[in-house]
Design a protein around this motif. Structure first.
Motif, PDB file in Angstrom:
ATOM      1  N   MET A   1       1.003  -1.098   0.138  1.00  0.00           N
ATOM      2  CA  MET A   1      -0.007   0.125   0.072  1.00  0.00           C
ATOM      3  C   MET A   1       0.873   1.305  -0.050  1.00  0.00           C
ATOM      4  O   MET A   1       1.866   1.446   0.923  1.00  0.00           O
ATOM      5  N   ILE A   2       0.650   2.124  -0.994  1.00  0.00           N
ATOM      6  CA  ILE A   2       1.490   3.377  -1.069  1.00  0.00           C
ATOM      7  C   ILE A   2       0.975   4.376   0.113  1.00  0.00           C
ATOM      8  O   ILE A   2      -0.245   4.765   0.372  1.00  0.00           O
ATOM      9  N   ASN A   3       2.032   4.892   0.648  1.00  0.00           N
ATOM     10  CA  ASN A   3       1.705   5.946   1.802  1.00  0.00           C
ATOM     11  C   ASN A   3       1.835   7.198   1.121  1.00  0.00           C
ATOM     12  O   ASN A   3       2.623   7.668   0.329  1.00  0.00           O
ATOM     13  N   VAL A   4       0.678   8.231   1.426  1.00  0.00           N
ATOM     14  CA  VAL A   4       0.526   9.196   0.732  1.00  0.00           C
ATOM     15  C   VAL A   4       0.949  10.265   1.532  1.00  0.00           C
ATOM     16  O   VAL A   4       0.825  11.619   0.947  1.00  0.00           O
ATOM     17  N   ASP A   5       1.162  10.340   2.714  1.00  0.00           N
ATOM     18  CA  ASP A   5       1.844  11.366   3.339  1.00  0.00           C
ATOM     19  C   ASP A   5       2.987  11.988   2.934  1.00  0.00           C
ATOM     20  O   ASP A   5       4.040  11.261   2.358  1.00  0.00           O
ATOM     21  N   PHE A   6       3.332  13.319   2.856  1.00  0.00           N
ATOM     22  CA  PHE A   6       4.425  13.999   2.509  1.00  0.00           C
ATOM     23  C   PHE A   6       5.662  13.542   3.051  1.00  0.00           C
ATOM     24  O   PHE A   6       6.774  13.112   2.222  1.00  0.00           O
ATOM     25  N   MET A   7       5.713  13.363   4.427  1.00  0.00           N
ATOM     26  CA  MET A   7       6.855  12.930   5.092  1.00  0.00           C
ATOM     27  C   MET A   7       6.289  11.874   6.056  1.00  0.00           C
ATOM     28  O   MET A   7       6.151  12.173   7.395  1.00  0.00           O
ATOM     29  N   PRO A   8       6.389  10.703   5.719  1.00  0.00           N
ATOM     30  CA  PRO A   8       5.443   9.679   6.558  1.00  0.00           C
ATOM     31  C   PRO A   8       6.124   9.155   7.822  1.00  0.00           C
ATOM     32  O   PRO A   8       5.704   8.614   8.732  1.00  0.00           O
ATOM     33  N   SER A   9       7.536   9.562   7.767  1.00  0.00           N
ATOM     34  CA  SER A   9       8.364   9.035   8.948  1.00  0.00           C
ATOM     35  C   SER A   9       9.336  10.258   9.449  1.00  0.00           C
ATOM     36  O   SER A   9      10.224  10.519   8.757  1.00  0.00           O
ATOM     37  N   ARG A  10       8.971  10.724  10.910  1.00  0.00           N
ATOM     38  CA  ARG A  10       9.979  11.853  11.355  1.00  0.00           C
ATOM     39  C   ARG A  10      11.417  11.082  11.381  1.00  0.00           C
ATOM     40  O   ARG A  10      12.403  11.743  11.212  1.00  0.00           O
ATOM     41  N   GLN A  11      11.542   9.823  11.814  1.00  0.00           N
ATOM     42  CA  GLN A  11      12.813   9.230  12.087  1.00  0.00           C
ATOM     43  C   GLN A  11      13.622   9.242  10.825  1.00  0.00           C
ATOM     44  O   GLN A  11      14.839   9.364  10.799  1.00  0.00           O
ATOM     45  N   LEU A  12      12.834   8.637   9.869  1.00  0.00           N
ATOM     46  CA  LEU A  12      13.561   8.190   8.479  1.00  0.00           C
ATOM     47  C   LEU A  12      13.767   9.727   7.759  1.00  0.00           C
ATOM     48  O   LEU A  12      15.008   9.938   7.392  1.00  0.00           O
ATOM     49  N   ALA A  13      13.204  10.816   8.144  1.00  0.00           N
ATOM     50  CA  ALA A  13      13.458  12.085   7.659  1.00  0.00           C
ATOM     51  C   ALA A  13      14.711  12.549   8.155  1.00  0.00           C
ATOM     52  O   ALA A  13      15.581  13.302   7.638  1.00  0.00           O
ATOM     53  N   PHE A  14      14.787  12.477   9.602  1.00  0.00           N
ATOM     54  CA  PHE A  14      15.878  12.826  10.285  1.00  0.00           C
ATOM     55  C   PHE A  14      17.351  12.231   9.926  1.00  0.00           C
ATOM     56  O   PHE A  14      18.440  12.678   9.845  1.00  0.00           O
ATOM     57  N   TYR A  15      17.186  11.011   9.675  1.00  0.00           N
ATOM     58  CA  TYR A  15      18.313   9.928   9.122  1.00  0.00           C
ATOM     59  C   TYR A  15      18.614  10.649   7.783  1.00  0.00           C
ATOM     60  O   TYR A  15      19.986  10.448   7.407  1.00  0.00           O
ATOM     61  N   MET A  16      17.771  10.811   6.648  1.00  0.00           N
ATOM     62  CA  MET A  16      18.232  11.238   5.439  1.00  0.00           C
ATOM     63  C   MET A  16      18.707  12.660   5.664  1.00  0.00           C
ATOM     64  O   MET A  16      19.857  12.836   5.054  1.00  0.00           O
ATOM     65  N   VAL A  17      18.371  13.478   6.332  1.00  0.00           N
ATOM     66  CA  VAL A  17      18.881  14.641   6.435  1.00  0.00           C
ATOM     67  C   VAL A  17      20.257  14.861   7.121  1.00  0.00           C
ATOM     68  O   VAL A  17      21.159  15.655   6.598  1.00  0.00           O
ATOM     69  N   LYS A  18      20.259  13.820   8.112  1.00  0.00           N
ATOM     70  CA  LYS A  18      21.609  13.851   8.744  1.00  0.00           C
ATOM     71  C   LYS A  18      22.835  13.369   7.631  1.00  0.00           C
ATOM     72  O   LYS A  18      23.782  13.962   7.751  1.00  0.00           O
ATOM     73  N   LEU A  19      22.427  12.527   6.846  1.00  0.00           N
ATOM     74  CA  LEU A  19      23.270  11.918   5.927  1.00  0.00           C
ATOM     75  C   LEU A  19      23.642  13.228   4.909  1.00  0.00           C
ATOM     76  O   LEU A  19      24.905  13.330   4.576  1.00  0.00           O
ATOM     77  N   PHE A  20      22.545  13.797   4.558  1.00  0.00           N
ATOM     78  CA  PHE A  20      22.857  14.803   3.500  1.00  0.00           C
ATOM     79  C   PHE A  20      23.489  15.892   3.992  1.00  0.00           C
ATOM     80  O   PHE A  20      24.642  16.334   3.272  1.00  0.00           O
ATOM     81  N   ILE A  21      23.436  16.567   5.151  1.00  0.00           N
ATOM     82  CA  ILE A  21      24.226  17.789   5.933  1.00  0.00           C
ATOM     83  C   ILE A  21      25.583  17.154   6.034  1.00  0.00           C
ATOM     84  O   ILE A  21      26.711  17.890   5.856  1.00  0.00           O
ATOM     85  N   THR A  22      25.759  16.093   6.525  1.00  0.00           N
ATOM     86  CA  THR A  22      27.245  15.659   6.993  1.00  0.00           C
ATOM     87  C   THR A  22      28.187  15.161   5.929  1.00  0.00           C
ATOM     88  O   THR A  22      29.072  15.818   6.010  1.00  0.00           O
ATOM     89  N   ARG A  23      27.639  14.726   4.707  1.00  0.00           N
ATOM     90  CA  ARG A  23      28.203  14.334   3.636  1.00  0.00           C
ATOM     91  C   ARG A  23      28.792  15.750   2.941  1.00  0.00           C
ATOM     92  O   ARG A  23      29.714  15.948   2.494  1.00  0.00           O
ATOM     93  N   SER A  24      27.608  16.477   2.814  1.00  0.00           N
ATOM     94  CA  SER A  24      27.952  17.928   1.967  1.00  0.00           C
ATOM     95  C   SER A  24      28.782  18.729   2.784  1.00  0.00           C
ATOM     96  O   SER A  24      29.822  19.154   2.125  1.00  0.00           O
TER      97      SER A  24
END
Length: 367
Positions: A1-24
């Motif tokens: 089933m497809i999740n239609v929320d813009f950001m369905p997981s706060r924990q996953l969002a923080f994880y992605m942003v952390k990877l993005f910021i630290t690598r950049s």
């Protein structure tokens, strides 16, 4: 089933942003340090060649150049940092796990796009408060061959002006109002296109009546008589106002967006071309917004099976798309500066074009 929320997981969002910021940030620090060392190697000899300059001047140059390099190469760093993060996520099958949980490609990218928007806002403020000031100071200092530059506000360097048959070059122009002055001035007199005299002036200030300029340290070469005349004082440049020197060197990189708006209005009121300044004004907005494009252009490295053996190829494609944007942006800005493109199109054209390209590549990758 497809999740239609813009950001369905706060924990996953923080994880992605952390990877993005630290690598950049890691890429930005490494890139700026290497470029700063190369820049300093090229300029240190010129700085130390001036009598009185030493290690403090070298550190001053570094402190002035570092913000300029960081602001210029931040979008490059975000592109490379995002590619590194996405490649690792793909190789560890984390992207596949996200998609198996019902997340679409846009939902995976959403946290990075929001973070990029905040980075763009921070970069805009940093450019308008720190970078423009440092650019103005370091340009005036380097154009003055790293000799001491007066601390007055409104310092300009390497200014050219045409006054009838005279071509005027000022190595340094500074001050405001009645305190405005010129230093290291050269006046080329060319009636009917023939060079008759070259006058070099150490310092020039407006006369008390405001109709001409008072010179000190005047050396004149007369090409017709082939002789050189020297004088302690002199006068000339009748009818030339300080505002003409200010408008002769409208550099968008050295002015904040409010000062640039005032200079654009002054240029138009004086009947002078303002296309270059207007293109620079728009680019002050689209330049920081380029950070918003980088995750979208780098997303091609995130999707697809790592076992297909094409991770490196997709990362290369993402890098090529990002660098193609910067090439197109510089080319379009040059066309806008030359008056070939309308200023708004020169600034927004590449951004909108690569936004569509990134969306197209993302949709096709997801399919």
């Amino acid at each position: 089933m497809i999740n239609v929320d813009f950001m369905p997981s706060r924990q996953l969002a923080f994880y992605m942003v952390k990877l993005f910021i630290t690598r950049s940030l890691a890429v930005l620090v490494a890139l700026v340090m290497v470029l700063m060392m190369l820049d300093l190697l090229g300029e240190s000899g010129k700085i130390l060649a001036v009598e009185g300059n030493g290690e403090p001047e070298l550190w001053r140059y570094v402190s002035l150049r570092l913000p300029l390099l960081a602001a210029r190469f931040l979008p490059f760093s975000i592109l490379l940092g995002t590619l590194i993060a996405f490649t690792a996520l793909n190789q560890h099958s984390e992207v596949i796990s996200m998609k198996a949980a019902g997340l679409s490609a846009h939902q995976i990218l959403a946290p990075l796009m929001v973070a990029s928007l905040f980075v763009a806002g921070g970069l805009f403020v940093f450019n308008e408060t720190v970078v423009v000031k440092n650019a103005r100071i370091v340009n005036a200092w380097s154009d003055n061959d790293y000799q001491p530059v007066p601390p007055e506000s409104g310092v300009m360097s390497n200014v050219w002006l045409r006054n009838g048959d005279q071509y005027v070059h000022a190595n340094l122009a500074a001050g405001r109002g009645n305190d405005f002055f010129l230093r290291d001035v050269t006046v080329y007199n060319r009636p009917d296109g023939l060079l008759t005299t070259i006058t070099r002036i150490d310092n020039a200030r407006m006369s008390s009546d405001g109709q001409s300029w008072v010179f000190s340290g005047v050396t004149t070469y007369d090409s017709e008589q082939n002789l050189v005349r020297q004088a302690e004082t002199g006068s000339g440049l009748i009818g030339v106002e300080p505002s003409q020197f200010k408008l002769a060197d409208v550099d968008p990189d050295s002015l904040n967006i409010f000062q640039l708006s005032e200079d654009i209005e002054a240029l138009e009121a004086a009947g002078r071309p303002s296309e270059s300044a207007r293109a620079g004004w728009w680019h002050k907005i689209t330049g920081p917004l380029s950070t918003l494009l980088m995750p979208l252009l780098a997303a091609v490295a995130a999707f697809g099976l790592a076992r297909s053996g094409q991770v490196l190829l997709r990362a290369t494609i993402g890098m090529a798309l990002g660098f193609a944007y910067f090439v197109a942006d510089n080319f379009s800005l040059a066309m806008g500066t030359a008056g070939v493109y309308p200023p708004w199109l020169a600034a927004w054209g590449p951004f909108l074009l690569f936004l569509l390209i990134g969306e197209t590549v993302l949709i096709r990758s997801e399919e």
